[in-house]
Design a protein around this motif. Structure first.
Motif, short mmCIF file in Angstrom:
data_model
loop_
_atom_site.label_atom_id
_atom_site.label_comp_id
_atom_site.label_asym_id
_atom_site.label_seq_id
_atom_site.Cartn_x
_atom_site.Cartn_y
_atom_site.Cartn_z
N ARG A 114 4.90 7.74 -13.87
CA ARG A 114 5.91 8.55 -13.45
C ARG A 114 6.85 7.72 -12.48
NH1 ARG A 114 3.68 12.96 -10.38
NH2 ARG A 114 2.06 11.46 -9.69
N THR A 115 6.50 6.64 -11.88
CA THR A 115 7.44 6.04 -10.91
C THR A 115 8.61 5.37 -11.87
OG1 THR A 115 5.49 5.38 -9.59
CG2 THR A 115 7.45 4.00 -9.09
N VAL A 116 9.83 5.72 -11.42
CA VAL A 116 10.99 5.25 -12.38
C VAL A 116 11.57 3.89 -11.57
CG1 VAL A 116 13.10 5.80 -13.18
CG2 VAL A 116 11.42 7.63 -12.68
N LEU A 117 11.68 2.84 -12.43
CA LEU A 117 11.79 1.55 -11.76
C LEU A 117 13.45 0.97 -12.66
CD1 LEU A 117 8.51 -0.31 -12.06
CD2 LEU A 117 9.57 0.75 -10.00
N PRO A 118 13.91 -0.03 -11.79
CA PRO A 118 15.17 -0.50 -12.47
C PRO A 118 14.55 -1.27 -13.76
CG PRO A 118 15.06 -1.25 -10.10
CD PRO A 118 13.69 -0.35 -10.34
N ALA A 119 15.72 -1.35 -14.64
CA ALA A 119 15.20 -2.00 -16.07
C ALA A 119 14.65 -3.31 -16.01
CB ALA A 119 16.61 -1.93 -16.96
N ALA A 120 14.80 -4.18 -14.95
CA ALA A 120 14.67 -5.56 -14.91
C ALA A 120 13.33 -5.58 -14.36
CB ALA A 120 15.83 -6.28 -14.05
N LEU A 121 12.63 -4.66 -13.87
CA LEU A 121 11.46 -4.69 -13.15
C LEU A 121 10.42 -3.95 -14.08
CD1 LEU A 121 12.51 -4.26 -9.69
CD2 LEU A 121 11.97 -6.43 -10.66
N ARG A 122 8.92 -4.16 -13.67
CA ARG A 122 8.02 -3.64 -14.66
C ARG A 122 7.09 -2.81 -13.92
NH1 ARG A 122 6.90 -8.92 -13.46
NH2 ARG A 122 5.19 -9.57 -12.48
N GLY A 158 0.88 -1.30 -0.05
CA GLY A 158 -0.14 -0.01 -0.13
C GLY A 158 0.82 1.34 -0.10
N ALA A 159 2.21 1.17 -0.01
CA ALA A 159 2.96 2.33 -0.26
C ALA A 159 2.63 3.24 -1.36
CB ALA A 159 4.46 1.97 0.01
N ASP A 160 2.73 4.42 -1.32
CA ASP A 160 2.40 5.22 -2.43
C ASP A 160 3.88 5.88 -3.17
OD1 ASP A 160 1.68 7.03 -4.52
OD2 ASP A 160 0.03 8.05 -3.06
N LEU A 161 4.27 4.97 -4.20
CA LEU A 161 5.32 5.13 -5.21
C LEU A 161 5.15 6.04 -6.23
CD1 LEU A 161 6.75 1.63 -5.01
CD2 LEU A 161 7.37 3.58 -3.40
N ARG A 162 4.05 6.87 -6.32
CA ARG A 162 3.72 7.62 -7.50
C ARG A 162 5.02 8.77 -7.67
NH1 ARG A 162 -2.15 9.54 -6.73
NH2 ARG A 162 -1.62 9.54 -4.66
N GLY A 163 5.55 8.74 -9.04
CA GLY A 163 6.56 9.76 -9.17
C GLY A 163 7.79 9.40 -8.46
N ALA A 164 8.09 8.52 -7.72
CA ALA A 164 9.12 7.89 -6.90
C ALA A 164 10.29 7.50 -7.91
CB ALA A 164 8.87 7.03 -5.92
N ASP A 165 11.40 7.91 -7.59
CA ASP A 165 12.59 7.34 -8.42
C ASP A 165 13.41 5.87 -7.63
OD1 ASP A 165 14.66 6.83 -9.77
OD2 ASP A 165 15.72 8.89 -10.24
N LEU A 166 12.99 4.92 -8.04
CA LEU A 166 13.50 3.61 -7.78
C LEU A 166 14.60 2.80 -8.58
CD1 LEU A 166 10.27 3.84 -6.74
CD2 LEU A 166 10.90 1.68 -5.26
N SER A 167 15.13 3.60 -9.60
CA SER A 167 15.85 3.13 -10.48
C SER A 167 17.30 2.70 -10.13
CB SER A 167 16.10 4.25 -11.68
OG SER A 167 16.73 5.19 -11.35
#
Length: 292
Positions: A263-271, A236-245
């Motif tokens: 807008r949530t930025v993820l590492p390339a291996a995740l979706r 339930g954490a709100d990751l909108r616009g967060a950068d997790l790359s």
């Protein structure tokens, strides 16, 4: 099972499958564990009793509607490939339905196999982050040993002190995380209870968030670069616009349990999970009289 576990084939990592492939399992995760009626599960189910939604072909009868039917906990579960390992390797393809005498041993073995496969996933990630040297050699040996344990017989697996082995491996994983964060280390929030916390202004770049409880936390727009998210609870954490790359040890199931958007930025291996909003949430209009 994770949102796309039934559609995706298992992903070989280091020669071993570390992603659930429900097509090669016998619905073990739908039978072996117990769960209680809650926000994650719509009903009580004792350990060893099949979920009423499990079909005779070992597939989930409501897979496409799990969230809508009150089973979001199922959509974020990933056995890290332990299910097909137990079903196809440890028990040689014997279905617990056809051979009920194996059912209890199979379910007990799965409870050991899953943490071993989870450790294999983390060790593989740690090796990718660690340069040549003593720590990398130790991680390599730990990976090989954990693999040998996972290939054991049911009797060997059931006799294993998996908690003791996990403790030894976790010490190495913690060192790998510290080294990967060297020069970028931030706040130490290991095991912190941050349920529902507003963290939008928190400096979490490079933070140690191993085992942190971030259920329902507001992380909108937060930079989590180089943060160690090993075992962090993001339900339930709100990751909108967060950068997790550039964060460390983030697994797909953690994202499946969270909220986010395009807008949530993820590492390339995740979706981006299918249930995340893909539209920008409009800003709320301000209320009240303007002063000045």
């Amino acid at each position: 099972m994770s949102d796309t576990a039934e559609q995706q084939s298992a992903a070989p990592v280091g020669g071993r499958e570390l992603r659930a492939d429900c097509t090669r399992c016998f619905g073990i995760c739908c039978v072996a564990p117990a769960f209680s009626a809650s926000a994650d599960f719509a009903l009580d189910k004792p350990a060893g009793q099949p979920c009423p939604n499990l079909r005779a072909d070992s597939r989930c009868g409501i897979h496409r509607d799990l969230r809508q039917r009150g089973f979001p906990g199922c959509t974020v579960f990933d056995c890290f490939g332990a299910g097909q390992q137990v079903a196809q390797v440890t028990f040689g393809g014997r279905d617990w339905r056809a051979d009920p005498s194996t059912a209890r041993r199979m379910f007990d073995t799965f409870a050991v196999m899953r943490p071993l496969h989870e450790l294999l996933w983390y060790l593989t990630e740690a090796l990718a982050l660690t340069p040549p040297g003593r720590l990398r050699d130790d991680l390599t040996r730990a990976l090989e040993e954990t693999g040998r344990l996972a290939d054991g017989t049911p009797e060997e697996l059931l006799a294993l002190d998996v908690d003791a082995h996990r403790g030894r491996v976790n010490a190495l994983l913690s060192q790998a995380g510290e080294r990967a964060r060297a020069g970028r280390a931030g706040a130490d929030r290991r095991g912190a209870v941050l349920i529902g916390a507003d963290l939008r202004r928190a400096d979490l770049a490079g933070a140690n968030l191993r085992g942190a409880c971030l259920i329902g936390a507001d992380l909108r727009g937060v930079d989590l670069g180089a943060a160690d998210l090993t075992g962090a609870d993001l339900r339930g954490a709100d990751l909108r616009g967060a950068d997790l790359s550039r964060c460390l040890f983030l697994h797909q199931s953690q994202l499946d349990a969270a909220r986010g958007d395009h807008r949530t930025v993820l590492p390339a291996a995740l979706r981006h999970p299918a249930h995340w909003s893909l539209t920008v949430t409009p800003a709320r209009p301000r209320t009240g009289r303007r002063r000045g």
